[in-house]
Design a protein around this motif. Structure first.
Motif, PDB file in Angstrom:
ATOM      1  N   LYS A  89       0.822  -1.207   0.000  1.00  0.00           N
ATOM      2  CA  LYS A  89       0.000   0.000   0.000  1.00  0.00           C
ATOM      3  C   LYS A  89       0.862   1.265   0.000  1.00  0.00           C
ATOM      4  O   LYS A  89       0.335   2.369  -0.090  1.00  0.00           O
ATOM      5  N   TYR A  90       2.180   1.077   0.098  1.00  0.00           N
ATOM      6  CA  TYR A  90       3.067   2.225   0.240  1.00  0.00           C
ATOM      7  C   TYR A  90       4.152   2.196  -0.833  1.00  0.00           C
ATOM      8  O   TYR A  90       4.770   1.159  -1.083  1.00  0.00           O
ATOM      9  N   LYS A  91       4.384   3.348  -1.454  1.00  0.00           N
ATOM     10  CA  LYS A  91       5.411   3.454  -2.474  1.00  0.00           C
ATOM     11  C   LYS A  91       6.797   3.314  -1.851  1.00  0.00           C
ATOM     12  O   LYS A  91       6.976   3.520  -0.651  1.00  0.00           O
ATOM     13  N   ALA A  92       7.759   2.971  -2.686  1.00  0.00           N
ATOM     14  CA  ALA A  92       9.136   2.837  -2.213  1.00  0.00           C
ATOM     15  C   ALA A  92       9.593   4.132  -1.553  1.00  0.00           C
ATOM     16  O   ALA A  92       9.354   5.224  -2.065  1.00  0.00           O
ATOM     17  N   GLY A  93      10.226   3.989  -0.395  1.00  0.00           N
ATOM     18  CA  GLY A  93      10.739   5.130   0.340  1.00  0.00           C
ATOM     19  C   GLY A  93       9.803   5.690   1.383  1.00  0.00           C
ATOM     20  O   GLY A  93      10.207   6.533   2.190  1.00  0.00           O
ATOM     21  N   VAL A  94       8.550   5.235   1.396  1.00  0.00           N
ATOM     22  CA  VAL A  94       7.572   5.737   2.367  1.00  0.00           C
ATOM     23  C   VAL A  94       7.715   4.973   3.677  1.00  0.00           C
ATOM     24  O   VAL A  94       7.731   3.739   3.701  1.00  0.00           O
ATOM     25  N   GLY A  95       7.819   5.704   4.785  1.00  0.00           N
ATOM     26  CA  GLY A  95       7.912   5.072   6.097  1.00  0.00           C
ATOM     27  C   GLY A  95       6.532   4.816   6.677  1.00  0.00           C
ATOM     28  O   GLY A  95       5.588   5.567   6.431  1.00  0.00           O
ATOM     29  N   VAL A  96       6.408   3.755   7.454  1.00  0.00           N
ATOM     30  CA  VAL A  96       5.120   3.400   8.054  1.00  0.00           C
ATOM     31  C   VAL A  96       5.368   2.741   9.403  1.00  0.00           C
ATOM     32  O   VAL A  96       6.331   1.994   9.584  1.00  0.00           O
ATOM     33  N   ASP A  97       4.514   3.037  10.364  1.00  0.00           N
ATOM     34  CA  ASP A  97       4.580   2.429  11.690  1.00  0.00           C
ATOM     35  C   ASP A  97       3.543   1.324  11.772  1.00  0.00           C
ATOM     36  O   ASP A  97       2.350   1.560  11.524  1.00  0.00           O
ATOM     37  N   VAL A  98       3.987   0.111  12.107  1.00  0.00           N
ATOM     38  CA  VAL A  98       3.092  -1.044  12.162  1.00  0.00           C
ATOM     39  C   VAL A  98       3.370  -1.833  13.437  1.00  0.00           C
ATOM     40  O   VAL A  98       4.452  -1.746  14.019  1.00  0.00           O
ATOM     41  N   PRO A  99       2.399  -2.626  13.895  1.00  0.00           N
ATOM     42  CA  PRO A  99       2.636  -3.466  15.068  1.00  0.00           C
ATOM     43  C   PRO A  99       3.759  -4.476  14.810  1.00  0.00           C
ATOM     44  O   PRO A  99       3.944  -4.945  13.682  1.00  0.00           O
ATOM     45  N   VAL A 100       4.497  -4.814  15.848  1.00  0.00           N
ATOM     46  CA  VAL A 100       5.557  -5.825  15.727  1.00  0.00           C
ATOM     47  C   VAL A 100       4.972  -7.163  15.293  1.00  0.00           C
ATOM     48  O   VAL A 100       5.600  -7.907  14.536  1.00  0.00           O
ATOM     49  N   VAL A 101       3.788  -7.500  15.752  1.00  0.00           N
ATOM     50  CA  VAL A 101       3.057  -8.665  15.255  1.00  0.00           C
ATOM     51  C   VAL A 101       1.952  -8.140  14.349  1.00  0.00           C
ATOM     52  O   VAL A 101       0.973  -7.562  14.831  1.00  0.00           O
ATOM     53  N   SER A 102       2.135  -8.268  13.055  1.00  0.00           N
ATOM     54  CA  SER A 102       1.221  -7.664  12.084  1.00  0.00           C
ATOM     55  C   SER A 102       0.617  -8.713  11.170  1.00  0.00           C
ATOM     56  O   SER A 102       1.185  -9.796  10.980  1.00  0.00           O
ATOM     57  N   GLY A 103      -0.515  -8.347  10.572  1.00  0.00           N
ATOM     58  CA  GLY A 103      -1.076  -9.120   9.482  1.00  0.00           C
ATOM     59  C   GLY A 103      -0.633  -8.514   8.164  1.00  0.00           C
ATOM     60  O   GLY A 103      -0.295  -7.323   8.087  1.00  0.00           O
ATOM     61  N   HIS A 104      -0.621  -9.327   7.109  1.00  0.00           N
ATOM     62  CA  HIS A 104      -0.185  -8.838   5.802  1.00  0.00           C
ATOM     63  C   HIS A 104      -0.981  -7.604   5.392  1.00  0.00           C
ATOM     64  O   HIS A 104      -0.442  -6.665   4.792  1.00  0.00           O
ATOM     65  N   ARG A 105      -2.275  -7.560   5.700  1.00  0.00           N
ATOM     66  CA  ARG A 105      -3.115  -6.435   5.275  1.00  0.00           C
ATOM     67  C   ARG A 105      -2.692  -5.109   5.908  1.00  0.00           C
ATOM     68  O   ARG A 105      -3.099  -4.047   5.447  1.00  0.00           O
ATOM     69  N   ASP A 106      -1.888  -5.156   6.976  1.00  0.00           N
ATOM     70  CA  ASP A 106      -1.453  -3.907   7.600  1.00  0.00           C
ATOM     71  C   ASP A 106      -0.568  -3.088   6.665  1.00  0.00           C
ATOM     72  O   ASP A 106      -0.474  -1.863   6.820  1.00  0.00           O
ATOM     73  N   VAL A 107       0.104  -3.737   5.717  1.00  0.00           N
ATOM     74  CA  VAL A 107       0.957  -3.007   4.772  1.00  0.00           C
ATOM     75  C   VAL A 107       0.611  -3.309   3.318  1.00  0.00           C
ATOM     76  O   VAL A 107       1.101  -2.631   2.413  1.00  0.00           O
ATOM     77  N   GLY A 108      -0.221  -4.333   3.071  1.00  0.00           N
ATOM     78  CA  GLY A 108      -0.538  -4.729   1.711  1.00  0.00           C
ATOM     79  C   GLY A 108      -2.004  -4.519   1.383  1.00  0.00           C
ATOM     80  O   GLY A 108      -2.876  -4.590   2.255  1.00  0.00           O
ATOM     81  N   ALA A 109      -2.284  -4.259   0.105  1.00  0.00           N
ATOM     82  CA  ALA A 109      -3.661  -4.116  -0.365  1.00  0.00           C
ATOM     83  C   ALA A 109      -4.253  -5.503  -0.578  1.00  0.00           C
ATOM     84  O   ALA A 109      -4.362  -6.004  -1.696  1.00  0.00           O
ATOM     85  N   THR A 110      -4.627  -6.144   0.508  1.00  0.00           N
ATOM     86  CA  THR A 110      -5.049  -7.534   0.494  1.00  0.00           C
ATOM     87  C   THR A 110      -5.926  -7.811   1.706  1.00  0.00           C
ATOM     88  O   THR A 110      -5.893  -7.073   2.691  1.00  0.00           O
ATOM     89  N   ALA A 111      -6.702  -8.892   1.642  1.00  0.00           N
ATOM     90  CA  ALA A 111      -7.483  -9.328   2.805  1.00  0.00           C
ATOM     91  C   ALA A 111      -6.681 -10.266   3.693  1.00  0.00           C
ATOM     92  O   ALA A 111      -7.118 -10.632   4.780  1.00  0.00           O
ATOM     93  N   CYS A 112      -5.505 -10.672   3.253  1.00  0.00           N
ATOM     94  CA  CYS A 112      -4.640 -11.606   3.988  1.00  0.00           C
ATOM     95  C   CYS A 112      -4.313 -11.023   5.372  1.00  0.00           C
ATOM     96  O   CYS A 112      -4.017  -9.820   5.473  1.00  0.00           O
ATOM     97  N   PRO A 113      -4.368 -11.797   6.433  1.00  0.00           N
ATOM     98  CA  PRO A 113      -4.511 -13.255   6.516  1.00  0.00           C
ATOM     99  C   PRO A 113      -5.951 -13.732   6.699  1.00  0.00           C
ATOM    100  O   PRO A 113      -6.171 -14.782   7.326  1.00  0.00           O
ATOM    101  N   GLY A 114      -6.917 -13.026   6.180  1.00  0.00           N
ATOM    102  CA  GLY A 114      -8.315 -13.397   6.351  1.00  0.00           C
ATOM    103  C   GLY A 114      -8.903 -12.737   7.588  1.00  0.00           C
ATOM    104  O   GLY A 114      -8.234 -12.582   8.613  1.00  0.00           O
ATOM    105  N   ALA A 115     -10.174 -12.373   7.501  1.00  0.00           N
ATOM    106  CA  ALA A 115     -10.812 -11.634   8.590  1.00  0.00           C
ATOM    107  C   ALA A 115     -10.784 -12.401   9.908  1.00  0.00           C
ATOM    108  O   ALA A 115     -10.578 -11.815  10.975  1.00  0.00           O
ATOM    109  N   ASN A 116     -10.989 -13.717   9.846  1.00  0.00           N
ATOM    110  CA  ASN A 116     -11.072 -14.491  11.087  1.00  0.00           C
ATOM    111  C   ASN A 116      -9.725 -14.647  11.773  1.00  0.00           C
ATOM    112  O   ASN A 116      -9.648 -14.598  13.013  1.00  0.00           O
TER     113      ASN A 116
END
Length: 658
Positions: A340-367
Motif C-alpha cells: 500500500k506504500y510506495k518505495a521510500g515511504v515510512g510506516v509504523d506497524v505493530p511488531v506482530v502484524s497481518g499482511h493487510r497492515d501493509v498490503g492491499a489484500t485481505a490476507c490473513p483473512g478476517a477471522n
C-alpha cells in the motif's frame, strides 16, 4: 520460456535424520520431486455456460478437464496481454466432487521491488493469477472475464508428490502442545526442509539475509481447508515448486508455514534461526519474517492448534530478536507486491502484524486477523520478562596514534519489560572480563543505558573485538541476555582453536583516469571520452562536490511502463575531500572490501588500507538494457531486460591538514 510440461528432477538427500520416537517404524524422510505441468486453455465451452453465473458472458470458459493429480493450480498468460479488468475463476474436482467457483486475484505475496527474486520474476515472459492450494484434485474448469481473453492462457498445475514419511509429520506437530512458557523461549518443534521432502535442486541463488527482525507478518494461503494432517507436506512442496519454477523465485517465499493441525514447517532455506530475506510481504521483506497459515481464514475460523503454534513460533523468533510483541515498529517500504506504500515511504506497524497492515489484500483473512490481539497477548506470556530493543553504539571504534582506542565510550541502550536489575560485562578475546557496570530499571523508568569507557586495565583498550553481554534478572523469572560485539581498530575476534577464514577476494574496481579529480574538483572537463561537470561547496572541514556526466541510459516510464532511451547530463555521484582521522579506518565507505550497507551491496577500493588515502566507492545497481533477439527468416525483436552492474557512487579523498 518455460516448457509447457516439465517433470522436476528428484534430488535425494541423506536419510539419517532424527525423528520423534514412535511405536512403529517411521519411514525415512527423503526429497520428493514435485511435478509441474500445464494445460492450454482457449475458447468458450458452450455446455459449460450452464455452470456459470453473472451478467457478462466469459471471454474464456474451459470444459471440465480431467488431469493428473495436483495440489496447486494457477492461471497464467503471455505477459502484457491481459485487459485491465481481467478476472479469473477456477473450480476443481477433488474427492469425486466439484468445488464452488474460486476467484483467483492478483498474487498477494511477493518480493521487494529491488530484490533478486523480483528481477527474476520480471524477466519471465508470463503473468498470471495467484495460486490456489487444493487437496489432491484431478480435474479443473477455468473461467476468465474481461474485455478480451489474454493470449496463450494456461492452467499451471503442481503435484507436490507423496511420501510415506509425510504420515509421521503430524506427530511432530502434536508435540507442540506440551511446550511451556519460558523467558528464554526454546525453539519450537519445526519440521525441517529435509523432513518435509524439499528437493533442494529447485533452489537457485541465495539464501539472502537481512537485519534483525523488527516485525513478524502473519499470512494465510487463501486455499482449501479440506486437507488431512498427512497432506499438508505435499501442499508445502507444491507451493515451493510454484514459487521457484513458475514465479522464478530463488526459493519458497515464506520463512515458516503452519498447517491447521499446528504442525510448523521450515520455509525458505538459510537457517531456521537466521534472518533470511523472504519474498512474502512485497515492500516489507527487509528486517521482517513471515509465517503463512495453510488455509483460507476469510471463510473459516483458524483452529486453536494453529493459533497456538503461530504464537509459540512468533514468541521464539521475537525472543531471539529482543522485540516487544505489543509495540510498534517503523519500516520503510521498498515497493513491490501489493504494498500500500510506495518505495521510500515510512510506516509504523505493530511488531506482530497481518499482511493487510501493509498490503492491499485481505490476507490473513478476517477471522485470523481478528485473533491478532489474542496472539500478541499469548506471545507476550510465552516470552516472559525481556530486554527489548537493545542497541550498541558505536559498534566500531578507531585507534589513535598510540595504537589504542580513541577516548570515548560505548553505550548499550535498551528497555526492560518490567523492573529488572542489569549488569553489562565486557570480555576480551581470551574471555576475561575487562570491564563491567550495573544498574536497575524501575516501574517509572524501564529504559536503561549501560556504558563502557573503552578502558582496559587503566589504559585505553588495545585493538581487538570485545564481547559485550547485557544480563538481567527479574522477579518474574529468568531474562534472555543480549550479546553483541564492539571492534577496536580492525582486529577480529577469533575463538581459541578456531581458524579465521580468508576474506573474500575483492574484484578490481575500474577507475577512469584522474577519477578523484573529476569527483573532487569543480569545473567542466572531458575524461574517458565523456563530458563531466562538477560543482563543489565547503562545509566546515569537508569539501563536497557533485559530479555529473553525459550519460546514455534506458529508463522505464512510471505511467506507460515503456522503456525509452535517454542521453543527457546525469548526476553520477559525490566526491569528498576532508582531513583524515583514525575514525575513517572503521568507516564502511572508506575501507576496502565488498559489503552490505542499508540493504545494498557496495564495493570499496582504497589505494592504501588505512591512513590518508583515496577510496572509490561503487554500488550494485539495477539498470535496463536493450536486447535484440534474432529470428531466422523473420524480423529481429527488440526487448528490454534488467540486469545488475557496478555503478560509481562516490570518492573519498582523505588527507592530512598541514
Amino acid at each position: 520460456m518455460r516448457p509447457t510440461t516439465a517433470l522436476l528432477a528428484v534430488g535425494i538427500l541423506p536419510a539419517a535424520l532424527a525423528l520423534p520416537v514412535v511405536t512403529r517404524a517411521a519411514p525415512s524422510p527423503h526429497a520428493v520431486a514435485p511435478r509441474v505441468s500445464s494445460v492450454a486453455l482457449s475458447g468458450v465451452e458452450a455446455r459449460g455456460l450452464a455452470s456459470v453465473s453473472g451478467a457478462h458472458r466469459p471471454v474464456l470458459l474451459s470444459a471440465q478437464t480431467p488431469t493428473t493429480r495436483f495440489d496447486l493450480v494457477a492461471v497464467t498468460w503471455a505477459a502484457g496481454s491481459q485487459a485491465r479488468d481481467t478476472a479469473v475463476q477456477v473450480r476443481v474436482r477433488q474427492h469425486g466432487a466439484w468445488t464452488a467457483w474460486e476467484a483467483l486475484g492478483q498474487d498477494d505475496d511477493g518480493p521487494d521491488a529491488s530484490s533478486a527474486d523480483a528481477r527474476a520474476q520480471a524477466s519471465g515472459e508470463r503473468a498470471g493469477s495467484e495460486s490456489l492450494l487444493v487437496d489432491g484434485a484431478d480435474a479443473l474448469q477455468v473461467r476468465v472475464d474481461g474485455a478480451h481473453a489474454p493470449r496463450a492462457v494456461r492452467a499451471e498445475l503442481v503435484d507436490g508428490g507423496r511420501s510415506k514419511a509425510d504420515a509421521a509429520l503430524p506427530e511432530l506437530g502434536a508435540s507442540r502442545a506440551a511446550s511451556s512458557a519460558s523467558a528464554d523461549m526454546a525453539q519450537p518443534t519445526i519440521v525441517t526442509r529435509a523432513q518435509w521432502g524439499a528437493d533442494e535442486s529447485l533452489r537457485h541463488g541465495g539464501p539472502y539475509y537481512t537485519g534483525t527482525p523488527k516485525v513478524g507478518f502473519i499470512h494465510h494461503t487463501a486455499s482449501t481447508n479440506a486437507y488431512g494432517p498427512g497432506d499438508a507436506a505435499a501442499q508445502v512442496r507444491a507451493m515451493y515448486a510454484y514459487h521457484t519454477k513458475v514465479h522464478k523465485w530463488s526459493d519458497i517465499g515464506y520463512n515458516y508455514l503452519v498447517d491447521q493441525y499446528g504442525t510448523i514447517y521450515e520455509g525458505r532455506a538459510g537457517g531456521i534461526d537466521k534472518n533470511v530475506l523472504g519474498a512474502h510481504t512485497g515492500g516489507f521483506n527487509s528486517d521482517t519474517f513471515a509465517i503463512s497459515e495453510l488455509g483460507n481464514f476469510q471463510t473459516a475460523q483458524a483452529p486453536d492448534a494453529m493459533v497456538e503454534s503461530v504464537s509459540q513460533l512468533m514468541a521464539w523468533r521475537l525472543t531471539l530478536a529482543h522485540r516487544d510483541p505489543n509495540s510498534i515498529a517503523h519500516l520503510v517500504s521498498a515497493g513491490g507486491g501489493t504494498s500500500k506504500y510506495k518505495a521510500g515511504v515510512g510506516v509504523d506497524v505493530p511488531v506482530v502484524s497481518g499482511h493487510r497492515d501493509v498490503g492491499a489484500t485481505a490476507c490473513p483473512g478476517a477471522n485470523l486477523y481478528a485473533k491478532l490481539p489474542a496472539i500478541r497477548a499469548r506471545v507476550s506470556q510465552l516470552m516472559g520478562p525481556m530486554i527489548f530493543d537493545p542497541v550498541v553504539s558505536p559498534g566500531k571504534v578507531g585507534v589513535g596514534a598510540d595504537g589504542r582506542a580513541v577516548p570515548g565510550q560505548v553505550a548499550v541502550s535498551a528497555r526492560t519489560s518490567d523492573p529488572q536489575s542489569w549488569t553489562l560485562q565486557v570480555r576480551d578475546p581470551s574471555g576475561a572480563v575487562v570491564a563491567s557496570s550495573s544498574g536497575a530499571t524501575t516501574p517509572d523508568s524501564l529504559a536503561l543505558t549501560a556504558t563502557w569507557d573503552l578502558r582496559v586495565g587503566g589504559q585505553q583498550a588495545p585493538p581487538a573485538t570485545y564481547a559485550l553481554t547485557l544480563a538481567s534478572t527479574s522477579p518474574a523469572g529468568a531474562v534472555r541476555s543480549y550479546d553483541t560485539t564492539v571492534t577496536v581498530g580492525s582486529a577480529a575476534l577469533t575463538p581459541t582453536g578456531a581458524v579465521t577464514p580468508a576474506p573474500p577476494s575483492v574484484p578490481a574496481v575500474p577507475e577512469p583516469p584522474q577519477l578523484s579529480v573529476v569527483y573532487t574538483s569543480p569545473g567542466k572537463r572531458t575524461q574517458s571520452g565523456r563530458a563531466w561537470s562538477t560543482t563543489c561547496v565547503d562545509y566546515h572541514s569537508t569539501h563536497r562536490c557533485a559530479a555529473s556526466s553525459m550519460s546514455s541510459a534506458y529508463v522505464r516510464d512510471a505511467k506507460t511502463h515503456k522503456v525509452r532511451h535517454v542521453t543527457a547530463m546525469m548526476f553520477t555521484g559525490y566526491g569528498y575531500s576532508q582531513p583524515w582521522t583514525s575514525a575513517w579506518d572503521a568507516n564502511p565507505y572508506a575501507t576496502t572490501g565488498m559489503k552490505t550497507i542499508d540493504g545494498r551491496l557496495w564495493l570499496v577500493a582504497c589505494n592504501v588500507p588505512s591512513g590518508p588515502r583515496i577510496c572509490t566507492v561503487q554500488v550494485r545497481t539495477t539498470v535496463w538494457e536493450r536486447v535484440v533477439v534474432h529470428h531466422a527468416g523473420a524480423k529481429d525483436t527488440v526487448r528490454f531486460r534488467q540486469h545488475e552492474r557496478w555503478k560509481p557512487n562516490r570518492v573519498y579523498r582523505l588527507f592530512v591538514n598541514k
